[in-house]
Design a protein around this motif. Structure first.
Motif: not given
Length: 219
Positions: A3-6, A12-13, A116-119, A166-170
Motif C-alpha cells: 500500500q502506498a499514497g493513501v 490500514c496502519e 504497488t502502483l495499483c495503490s 477500501t479493503i486493500f487501502c487504495g
C-alpha cells in the motif's frame, strides 16, 4: 498488495499490515517465481517503492549494494523490520510517498515496484518521480496487477474497485499501468503479460504484467 499514497487510518496502519503478513506468498510458487523474475538482474543501489512487509527481500541478490525501502505506512514498516531481520543486504527505511520522492535526481541504479502502483494516489506522478531518480543506464523493474483486456472482467473490475480501494487501502483493480509507464518516457525492454490465478483469486483479478523498463535517452 503493498500500500502506498493513501491516507492512513487505524485499519490500514494496524490491521492491514498484519493481514498482508498472514496472507503472504511463501507457499505460492507462482508469486515467488514472479518476484524472482522481476528482481533478476538488479545491482547497485536500489529503491523499492511500497516496500510493504518486505516480501521481495528473499529475492534480492548479492549484486545489490543497498536497498532504500520507501513505505508510507508506519504499521508496514514496523512489521517489515521484524520480517526482514535476517537479510544480509543493507536496507534503509524511508517513510514517504512515491508521488513526492525526497531523493535527488539520478540517485539510484534501479527502482522496484511490486503490486504497488495499483495503490499510489497518483499513478502518473509516481512514475514521473521514479523516472527522475533512476541514474542514466538504470532500470525500472515492475510486477503489477492491471486492467483486464476481457470486457466482462474489466466491467467487474470497474464495479469492484471502490470496494478493493477500501479493503486493500487504495488498491485499484482497473489501472492501465503499462501505457502510463510508456507515456512517462520509459522504453519497455522486457515485459510479460500474464493471466494467472493466484490462490483463491477470482478470474477478473488475474491480469498481471512484469518486466523491465529503461529511460529512453539511455537506450
Amino acid at each position: 498488495m503493498e500500500q502506498a499514497g493513501v491516507e492512513m487510518g487505524l485499519y490500514c496502519e494496524h490491521f492491514f499490515p498484519w493481514f498482508m503478513e498472514k496472507m503472504g506468498d511463501s507457499s505460492n510458487d507462482i508469486v515467488k517465481n514472479l518476484r524472482r523474475d522481476t528482481l533478476n538482474g538488479l545491482a547497485g543501489d536500489v529503491l523499492e517503492i511500497g516496500f510493504g512487509i518486505g516480501a521481495n527481500t528473499p529475492y534480492y541478490t548479492s549484486g545489490i549494494r543497498s536497498v532504500t525501502a520507501l513505505e508510507p505506512n508506519a504499521g508496514m514498516i514496523r512489521r517489515a523490520k521484524r520480517y526482514i531481520s535476517g537479510s544480509s543486504i543493507p536496507i534503509t527505511f524511508v517513510k514517504g510517498s512515491a508521488e513526492t520522492l525526497s531523493f535527488a535526481d539520478n540517485a539510484f541504479d534501479a527502482v522496484v515496484s511490486t503490486m504497488t502502483l495499483c495503490s499510489v494516489g497518483g499513478l502518473s506522478e509516481a512514475l514521473m518521480e521514479i523516472y527522475r531518480v533512476i541514474r542514466p543506464g538504470g532500470a525500472f523493474h515492475f510486477f503489477e496487477h492491471v486492467a483486464a483486456h476481457n470486457p466482462i472482467d474489466r466491467g467487474l473490475q470497474n464495479i469492484l474497485t471502490p470496494v478493493t480501494k477500501t479493503i486493500f487501502c487504495g488498491c485499484h483493480l482497473n489501472r492501465e499501468i503499462e501505457s502510463v509507464i510508456v507515456s512517462t518516457g520509459f522504453h519497455i525492454k522486457d515485459i510479460n503479460r500474464d493471466r494467472q490465478r493466484i490462490g483463491i483469486m477470482p478470474e477478473f483479478m488475474s491480469y498481471f504484467i512484469h518486466g523491465v523498463a529503461l529511460r529512453k535517452q539511455d537506450i
